[in-house]
Scaffold this motif. Structure first.
Motif, PDB file in Angstrom:
ATOM      1  N   MET A 249     -16.532  13.457  12.351  1.00 57.08           N
ATOM      2  CA  MET A 249     -17.824  14.127  12.196  1.00 57.08           C
ATOM      3  C   MET A 249     -17.741  15.526  12.818  1.00 57.08           C
ATOM      4  SD  MET A 249     -21.635  12.940  13.403  1.00 57.08           S
ATOM      5  CE  MET A 249     -21.705  11.661  12.145  1.00 57.08           C
ATOM      6  N   ARG A 250     -18.279  16.485  12.061  1.00 53.06           N
ATOM      7  CA  ARG A 250     -18.205  17.871  12.509  1.00 53.06           C
ATOM      8  C   ARG A 250     -19.078  18.087  13.746  1.00 53.06           C
ATOM      9  NH1 ARG A 250     -19.193  23.163   8.650  1.00 53.06           N
ATOM     10  NH2 ARG A 250     -18.597  24.731  10.221  1.00 53.06           N
ATOM     11  N   ARG A 251     -18.551  18.849  14.726  1.00 59.27           N
ATOM     12  CA  ARG A 251     -19.277  19.100  15.964  1.00 59.27           C
ATOM     13  C   ARG A 251     -19.926  20.489  15.936  1.00 59.27           C
ATOM     14  NH1 ARG A 251     -14.477  16.709  17.996  1.00 59.27           N
ATOM     15  NH2 ARG A 251     -14.886  14.718  19.050  1.00 59.27           N
ATOM     16  N   TYR A 252     -20.872  20.673  16.864  1.00 60.37           N
ATOM     17  CA  TYR A 252     -21.425  21.994  17.116  1.00 60.37           C
ATOM     18  C   TYR A 252     -20.370  22.830  17.846  1.00 60.37           C
ATOM     19  CZ  TYR A 252     -26.170  20.558  15.825  1.00 60.37           C
ATOM     20  OH  TYR A 252     -27.279  20.130  15.133  1.00 60.37           O
ATOM     21  N   SER A 253     -20.551  24.140  17.855  1.00 59.64           N
ATOM     22  CA  SER A 253     -19.619  25.017  18.559  1.00 59.64           C
ATOM     23  C   SER A 253     -19.716  24.763  20.065  1.00 59.64           C
ATOM     24  CB  SER A 253     -19.942  26.485  18.256  1.00 59.64           C
ATOM     25  OG  SER A 253     -21.223  26.829  18.780  1.00 59.64           O
TER      26      SER A 253
ATOM     27  N   ILE B 118     -27.280   4.072  19.305  1.00 58.02           N
ATOM     28  CA  ILE B 118     -27.288   2.636  19.629  1.00 58.02           C
ATOM     29  C   ILE B 118     -27.649   1.778  18.425  1.00 58.02           C
ATOM     30  CG2 ILE B 118     -28.380   0.864  21.068  1.00 58.02           C
ATOM     31  CD1 ILE B 118     -28.737   2.999  23.229  1.00 58.02           C
ATOM     32  N   LEU B 119     -28.682   2.172  17.677  1.00 56.91           N
ATOM     33  CA  LEU B 119     -29.147   1.336  16.562  1.00 56.91           C
ATOM     34  C   LEU B 119     -28.391   1.638  15.269  1.00 56.91           C
ATOM     35  CD1 LEU B 119     -33.011   1.361  17.183  1.00 56.91           C
ATOM     36  CD2 LEU B 119     -31.325  -0.341  17.888  1.00 56.91           C
ATOM     37  N   LEU B 120     -28.303   2.910  14.870  1.00 62.85           N
ATOM     38  CA  LEU B 120     -27.634   3.257  13.616  1.00 62.85           C
ATOM     39  C   LEU B 120     -26.125   3.338  13.762  1.00 62.85           C
ATOM     40  CD1 LEU B 120     -30.083   6.020  12.282  1.00 62.85           C
ATOM     41  CD2 LEU B 120     -30.116   3.546  11.873  1.00 62.85           C
ATOM     42  N   ARG B 121     -25.654   3.573  14.974  1.00 64.04           N
ATOM     43  CA  ARG B 121     -24.213   3.660  15.250  1.00 64.04           C
ATOM     44  C   ARG B 121     -23.501   4.615  14.287  1.00 64.04           C
ATOM     45  NH1 ARG B 121     -22.500  -0.379  18.685  1.00 64.04           N
ATOM     46  NH2 ARG B 121     -24.010  -2.065  19.061  1.00 64.04           N
TER      47      ARG B 121
ATOM     48  N   GLY C 190     -22.652   7.743  15.144  1.00 66.32           N
ATOM     49  CA  GLY C 190     -21.862   8.725  15.894  1.00 66.32           C
ATOM     50  C   GLY C 190     -22.489  10.105  15.977  1.00 66.32           C
ATOM     51  N   LEU C 191     -23.808  10.187  15.718  1.00 62.09           N
ATOM     52  CA  LEU C 191     -24.458  11.493  15.711  1.00 62.09           C
ATOM     53  C   LEU C 191     -24.329  12.207  17.063  1.00 62.09           C
ATOM     54  CD1 LEU C 191     -26.318  13.418  14.039  1.00 62.09           C
ATOM     55  CD2 LEU C 191     -28.242  12.303  15.174  1.00 62.09           C
ATOM     56  N   LEU C 192     -24.390  11.443  18.148  1.00 66.27           N
ATOM     57  CA  LEU C 192     -24.360  12.042  19.475  1.00 66.27           C
ATOM     58  C   LEU C 192     -23.044  12.752  19.763  1.00 66.27           C
ATOM     59  CD1 LEU C 192     -26.276  12.332  21.841  1.00 66.27           C
ATOM     60  CD2 LEU C 192     -25.341  10.251  22.837  1.00 66.27           C
ATOM     61  N   TRP C 193     -21.961  12.323  19.080  1.00 64.02           N
ATOM     62  CA  TRP C 193     -20.665  12.960  19.333  1.00 64.02           C
ATOM     63  C   TRP C 193     -20.640  14.411  18.863  1.00 64.02           C
ATOM     64  CZ3 TRP C 193     -18.163  10.572  22.790  1.00 64.02           C
ATOM     65  CH2 TRP C 193     -18.105   9.177  22.834  1.00 64.02           C
ATOM     66  N   ARG C 194     -21.575  14.784  17.977  1.00 61.98           N
ATOM     67  CA  ARG C 194     -21.592  16.168  17.490  1.00 61.98           C
ATOM     68  C   ARG C 194     -21.929  17.160  18.605  1.00 61.98           C
ATOM     69  NH1 ARG C 194     -25.042  16.741  12.108  1.00 61.98           N
ATOM     70  NH2 ARG C 194     -26.730  16.642  13.659  1.00 61.98           N
TER      71      ARG C 194
ATOM     72  N   LEU D 106     -17.600  11.868  28.953  1.00 64.44           N
ATOM     73  CA  LEU D 106     -18.546  12.928  28.608  1.00 64.44           C
ATOM     74  C   LEU D 106     -19.850  12.358  28.082  1.00 64.44           C
ATOM     75  CD1 LEU D 106     -16.182  15.523  26.863  1.00 64.44           C
ATOM     76  CD2 LEU D 106     -17.257  15.711  29.113  1.00 64.44           C
ATOM     77  N   LEU D 107     -19.746  11.227  27.389  1.00 71.18           N
ATOM     78  CA  LEU D 107     -20.945  10.587  26.856  1.00 71.18           C
ATOM     79  C   LEU D 107     -21.894  10.151  27.966  1.00 71.18           C
ATOM     80  CD1 LEU D 107     -22.246   9.621  24.189  1.00 71.18           C
ATOM     81  CD2 LEU D 107     -21.120   7.411  24.554  1.00 71.18           C
ATOM     82  N   VAL D 108     -21.346   9.876  29.138  1.00 74.63           N
ATOM     83  CA  VAL D 108     -22.165   9.507  30.292  1.00 74.63           C
ATOM     84  C   VAL D 108     -22.522  10.740  31.124  1.00 74.63           C
ATOM     85  CG1 VAL D 108     -22.217   8.206  32.446  1.00 74.63           C
ATOM     86  CG2 VAL D 108     -21.197   7.189  30.394  1.00 74.63           C
ATOM     87  N   ALA D 109     -21.544  11.620  31.329  1.00 78.55           N
ATOM     88  CA  ALA D 109     -21.728  12.753  32.242  1.00 78.55           C
ATOM     89  C   ALA D 109     -22.727  13.782  31.723  1.00 78.55           C
ATOM     90  CB  ALA D 109     -20.385  13.422  32.519  1.00 78.55           C
TER      91      ALA D 109
END
Length: 408
Positions: A1-5, A158-161, A163-167, A176-179
Motif C-alpha cells: 500500500m502506497r504511503r504518504y511522504s 482493527i475491523l476492516l484490516r 492496512g490503512l494505518l500503515w500509510r 512504530l505502530l505503537v510509538a
C-alpha cells in the motif's frame, strides 16, 4: 500500500501530539486564574506552532503525491468531511486565539517560547467577544473531529484490516505502530501533569479574605497596620523637649529598593519598582515633624517576566496609561520603639485615595541613616487585580522598602 511522504508523516504525528497537549491544557486554563499565567503563555506558543505546521501540511498536501482514497460512498464522504474539518480546526483555533489575545483589554506581549515576538493582529476591540466564542466553539468541534479521526483509523486497522494505518507510518513496523500513536497519549498526559496543583482553601485564608471585604474604606489604615505588626508596639516615653530649628530634609541615596509580593495560590509573586522618588523632611527625635512624599513610576514595575510585566501595566492591574504614578504622602509620624516608627498617610493609586499605614526603622546616627520598612496594602480598594487572571491572588500585597538617606 502506497504511503504518504515522510514530511507529511512527520507533520501528521507532530501536529497530533501537540493537539493532544493543547486539549489537555486548554480545558483547565479558565479555572487557573493567575496561577495559570505561564501555562497560558505556553498554550499560545504551542498554538502558533500548530498554525505554522498546519500551513506546511497544507502545502505538502497539494505539492506531494498522496495515496488515493480506499473507501467511497457515505463512509468516504464522512472521512473527507472529517479531514476537511480538522484542517479548518487546526487553522481556525490558533487564528481565533491570536485574535483573542490581540483584542484583549489587558495587552500582554506574546513571545513564542519566550524568544520570538508575535505582533498583535490589527483588529478592533469589539472583535474580542466573537473571537472568544469562536475559539471556544472550535475547541469543542476540534475535540469531536479528533475523536472521529482516531475512531476511523482504528476501524480500518482493527475491523476492516485493510492496512490503512500503515500509510501514515515511515515503515511497516509494529514498534512504530505503537510509538507514533503513543505520541498523542504522551502529549495529553504531559499536558495534565504540568497543570498547577489546586489552590489551597484553608479556613484561615477564607477568614482573611472576609476580613478585608468587610472593612470600610476608612478602616484601611487599621487593617494594613495590624497586618504588618502582629505584636503591640513597645511603649516609649514621649519627649517633652521642643525641636530646635526646622527638621532636616533628607536625600535618598542611589541603590534603594521598593519591592512587593503577593500570594498566588501556593506560590508567591515578587517584584519591584525601578523608578521612584522620595521627598523626606523629618527630625528622628521629633517624628511628629515628618513630611513625606513618595512618587512611584508604575510603568517601572517588574516581576522578572516580560509577559507579566505587560499585564501589570494594563487596566486589570496598574492602568499605567491613565494613572502613571502612585503617590504616598504623610504628615507626622510616631515613635514605637528605640529606632522604630509608624506613620499614617494617604496612598493615591489608580485614581483612588485611601488611608495607608507604614512601619519603618532608622539605623545609624547623625546625617546618614539607613531606612527599612514595610506596609500591607488591600489591593481591592484601588482596583488592582480586578479581572479573571487575578482570582488566585491574595487580597493583600506586601510592600517593603530599603534605602540610605543623607541629611542635606
Amino acid at each position: 500500500m502506497r504511503r504518504y511522504s515522510l514530511i507529511a508523516i512527520f507533520l501528521h504525528w507532530a501536529i497530533a501530539a501537540l493537539l493532544a497537549f493543547q486539549i489537555a491544557v486548554g480545558s483547565a486554563l479558565e479555572d487557573l486564574g493567575a496561577r495559570g499565567f505561564a501555562l497560558f503563555q505556553l498554550h499560545k506558543s504551542i498554538g502558533i506552532t500548530i498554525l505554522a505546521l498546519t500551513v506546511a501540511r497544507v502545502v505538502v498536501r497539494y505539492t506531494r503525491p498522496r495515496p488515493a482514497p480506499v473507501e467511497g460512498g457515505w463512509q468516504g464522504a464522512l472521512a473527507k468531511g472529517v479531514h476537511g474539518g480538522l484542517y479548518l480546526f487546526m487553522l481556525g483555533a490558533p487564528l481565533t486565539g491570536w485574535a483573542l489575545v490581540s483584542t484583549a483589554k489587558v495587552k500582554v506581549p506574546t513571545l513564542v517560547f519566550g524568544i520570538i515576538p508575535l505582533p498583535h493582529l490589527p483588529l478592533p476591540a469589539g472583535a474580542n467577544d466573537p473571537a472568544l466564542a469562536a475559539h471556544a466553539l472550535l475547541a469543542w468541534v476540534g475535540i469531536a473531529l479528533f475523536a472521529l479521526h482516531v475512531a476511523g483509523a482504528l476501524r480500518h486497522h482493527i475491523l476492516l484490516r485493510d492496512g490503512l494505518l500503515w500509510r501514515m507510518m515511515p515503515a511497516r513496523s509494529p514498534l512504530l505502530l505503537v510509538a507514533l500513536p503513543g505520541l498523542m497519549a504522551a502529549g495529553f498526559l504531559l499536558g495534565r501533569l504540568i497543570l498547577p496543583a489546586p489552590a489551597p482553601k484553608a479556613a484561615a485564608a477564607q477568614e482573611k479574605i472576609l476580613t478585608v471585604e468587610e472593612q470600610s474604606p476608612t478602616d484601611t489604615t487599621a487593617v494594613a497596620d495590624n497586618a504588618v505588626n502582629a505584636a503591640p508596639p513597645a511603649e516609649v516615653e514621649n519627649s517633652a523637649a521642643e525641636p530646635v530649628g526646622p527638621p532636616p530634609a533628607w536625600t535618598v541615596q542611589p541603590g534603594g529598593t521598593i519591592g512587593f509580593s503577593v500570594g498566588n495560590g501556593g506560590d508567591t509573586i515578587r517584584g519591584s519598582f525601578s523608578r521612584w522618588t522620595a521627598k523626606i523632611v523629618m527630625d528622628p527625635d521629633h517624628p511628629e515633624t515628618a513630611d513625606l512624599r513618595v512618587e512611584i513610576d508604575l510603568a517601572s514595575a517588574s516581576v522578572g517576566d516580560a509577559y507579566q510585566d505587560g499585564m501589570l501595566a494594563g487596566d486589570e492591574f496598574f492602568g499605567v496609561a491613565a494613572h502613571p504614578k502612585a503617590v504616598f504622602t504623610v504628615k507626622g509620624a510616631e515613635k514605637t520603639g528605640a529606632n522604630s516608627y509608624r506613620a499614617s498617610g494617604t496612598l493615591t493609586l489608580k485614581g483612588a485615595s485611601e488611608p495607608q499605614a507604614i512601619r519603618f526603622t532608622l539605623s545609624g546616627v547623625g546625617a546618614k541613616r539607613k531606612v527599612t520598612g514595610s506596609a500591607s496594602i488591600a489591593r481591592a480598594a484601588f482596583g488592582v487585580g480586578n479581572g479573571e487572571s487575578s482570582t488566585g491572588l491574595d487580597p493583600k500585597v506586601a510592600l517593603n522598602f530599603r534605602f540610605n538617606a543623607k541629611a542635606e
